[in-house]
Design an enzyme around this catalytic site. Sequence first.
Site, PDB file in Angstrom:
ATOM      1  N   ASP A  64      90.253 -66.390-130.713  1.00  0.00           N
ATOM      2  CA  ASP A  64      90.250 -66.435-129.211  1.00  0.00           C
ATOM      3  C   ASP A  64      88.749 -66.756-128.698  1.00  0.00           C
ATOM      4  OD1 ASP A  64      89.197 -64.197-130.581  1.00  0.00           O
ATOM      5  OD2 ASP A  64      90.362 -62.885-128.920  1.00  0.00           O
ATOM      6  N   HIS A  65      87.896 -66.224-129.886  1.00  0.00           N
ATOM      7  CA  HIS A  65      86.349 -66.424-129.604  1.00  0.00           C
ATOM      8  C   HIS A  65      85.721 -67.839-129.433  1.00  0.00           C
ATOM      9  CE1 HIS A  65      86.502 -62.229-129.958  1.00  0.00           C
ATOM     10  NE2 HIS A  65      85.049 -61.953-129.746  1.00  0.00           N
ATOM     11  N   ASP A 119      86.364 -56.086-134.092  1.00  0.00           N
ATOM     12  CA  ASP A 119      85.750 -56.364-132.635  1.00  0.00           C
ATOM     13  C   ASP A 119      85.636 -54.848-131.866  1.00  0.00           C
ATOM     14  OD1 ASP A 119      85.841 -58.718-130.689  1.00  0.00           O
ATOM     15  OD2 ASP A 119      85.948 -56.933-129.499  1.00  0.00           O
ATOM     16  N   ARG A 379      80.060 -56.966-120.423  1.00  0.00           N
ATOM     17  CA  ARG A 379      78.880 -56.725-120.829  1.00  0.00           C
ATOM     18  C   ARG A 379      78.008 -57.739-120.238  1.00  0.00           C
ATOM     19  NH1 ARG A 379      80.199 -56.097-127.258  1.00  0.00           N
ATOM     20  NH2 ARG A 379      80.729 -53.931-127.120  1.00  0.00           N
ATOM     21  N   SER A 534      78.414 -55.261-129.497  1.00  0.00           N
ATOM     22  CA  SER A 534      79.356 -55.942-130.488  1.00  0.00           C
ATOM     23  C   SER A 534      79.444 -55.289-132.065  1.00  0.00           C
ATOM     24  CB  SER A 534      79.151 -57.469-130.749  1.00  0.00           C
ATOM     25  OG  SER A 534      79.508 -57.906-131.883  1.00  0.00           O
ATOM     26  N   ARG A 536      80.059 -57.214-134.577  1.00  0.00           N
ATOM     27  CA  ARG A 536      79.709 -58.329-135.524  1.00  0.00           C
ATOM     28  C   ARG A 536      78.806 -57.724-136.623  1.00  0.00           C
ATOM     29  NH1 ARG A 536      76.360 -60.984-130.625  1.00  0.00           N
ATOM     30  NH2 ARG A 536      78.176 -60.657-129.798  1.00  0.00           N
TER      31      ARG A 536
END
Length: 641
Positions: A64-65, A119, A379, A534, A536
Amino acid sequence: MKQNIVEKILVSHLKEGEYVKGREIGIRIDQTLTQDATGTMAYLQFEAMGLKDIKTDLSVSYVDHNTVQVGFENADDHRYLRTVAARYGVVFSRPGNGICHQVHLERFGKPGTTLLGSDSHTPTGGGIGQVAIGAGGLDVAVAMGGGLFYTAAPKVYLVHLTGELKPWVTAKDVVLKMLELLTTKGNVGVMLEYGGPGVKTLSVPQRATIANMGAEMGVTCSVFPSDSVTKKFMKAQSREDDWTELKADEGAAYDRVIELDLCEIEPLAAAPHSPGNVKKIADLAGTAVDQVCIGSCTNSSYRDMMTVAAILKGHTVTPGLTLGIAPGSRQVLQMLAKNGALADMIGAGARILESACGFCIGNHFSPKSGGVSLRTSNRNFEARSGTADAQVYLVSPEVAALAALTGKFTDPRKSHVKFPEVHEPHEFLADDSMFIKPTAALRKTEVFRGPNIGEPPKNDRMPESLNGEVMIHVGDKVTTDHIMPAGARLKYRSNVPKYAQFVFENVDKTFPDRCLKSKSHNIIVAGESYGQGSSREHAAMCPMFLGVKAVLAKSFERIHAANLINFGIAPLTFSNPADYDQVQKGDKLTCAVWHDAFAKGLPVVLRNERTGAEIDCVCALSERQRGILASGGLLNHTTGK
Ligand code: MIC
Ligand code: SF4
């Protein structure tokens, strides 16, 4: 003992440790989710650990990203993800199926279970009664293989809801109010539980919006009870069998109780550049708007989209303004297409975007220079939109849609538009044909690795002594978007040497090169709440690749601190925060007993060679975490290197 909801779920999943507040516990994870931007590394690490089988009840890999696909990189990543999922027994959600959190809520979330996702908005699942936690990909890989997830037994705050939202006031405003109350820092180690008579007035997607943005407060997760509203939602999703009731015991204890009267909340916005910078729409009314983006995992449910369509119907987006709409899932998009609401949006001049993260991650739809953009996402960090000087405000879909028509912030309560009464459907369109579910035949799939797929980077064990240099000195609230920009750079996620060239790109472009040339161990010095935002893990993995051995900060956010440990970087906090000002970029910081400080749990004291001062550091880690650090990270630790 009387238990609250959080305790019920955590205690029933407890596999290691004692349930004592603040102490590390290991819990079993029932479900995992990954998305493509964090997923490739998670599965590469799964493979690197020699794991062969998925041991959870359900693991889903979403794409989806990175769906913009300029160049071969993303498409190759998607193929790797599809083939690796088939090989190991992971459900694959094909690109086009929607945003992971929205789709997971619709099709898989189960009350009373644990969900771990790579996520930070995984807590969206709290809307359906899951303890849903965001983590780095490596922690998710471990959980997929049946390993435990470690976290501190949390403090639990009850948010006691009373009353009912007034027309034009939304779930987004509730969570913005919560952000005003709790702010974006200082909530590490907290889980929120929503309760009280106001809960039953909120639908599951509304609850999910509220749970989603708990991430912005830095709480580990937010959980709602599972009640008749939840049951109705699950029935409408043809999943009634997955429903169970979940409620706190009468008289259960909480660390803090926050009273929130829904009647008293009014339309709000988060102003640039923090979700915690909350303002009243009434005070912003009249401010000109250049762009409106509606969607993201926060606000893209069927009801959100139907409300937007009803506001837009029969009107035209004001000249000079661009409106983009990304329905959160293929389910929502298909339903809008079938019932005509999509035609209303297109008729009004909206640009219909793919059901994906898109604008939210700055992948496209960047505003014009200095442009004011109203977004329904979660965000608004500086430069995240892809335009460094853009002014991004976070608002409800209602406020966003009205601004698209008027070209300015408009208080909906004062507008001439009729309040749209939209109800949850009795039946959602449950079409699972874009999931590839594991089968015995698929387990023979050969895993495809295109040229963009690198090996997970390796690290050495912690050196005996530290001979460090401060390579950068940053302030408070440095987000993982500052450390490791996404947007146009996102396509290098599977290629760490390449992605590492962009560490701190928008803060100090010279950082990667200086680190690679330095002969010392590299150190980052930071203020409060380092690593917000995030999950990440590239924000730890790429600095590791650049030789960073320690981050010395006033405080850390939970997920990032865990990622640093997983990649062999010591998260140290100043015992005396005033020492932060005594350290400068270029200072040499040394420590004679560095490896043993972690291996044996000795105090960490750094010597500043320029001033001669000693800096006492707090390194409050469990024995397990110290072991990981001493080995140079979790991969080394689990593979015994
Ligand atoms: C985000 O909202 O920042 C992301 C992109 O979804 C991240 C994950 C990532 O960086 O891949 C998150 O929230 O964890
Ligand atoms: Fe995607 Fe944005 Fe949600 Fe992150 S916050 S998962 S980028 S929609």
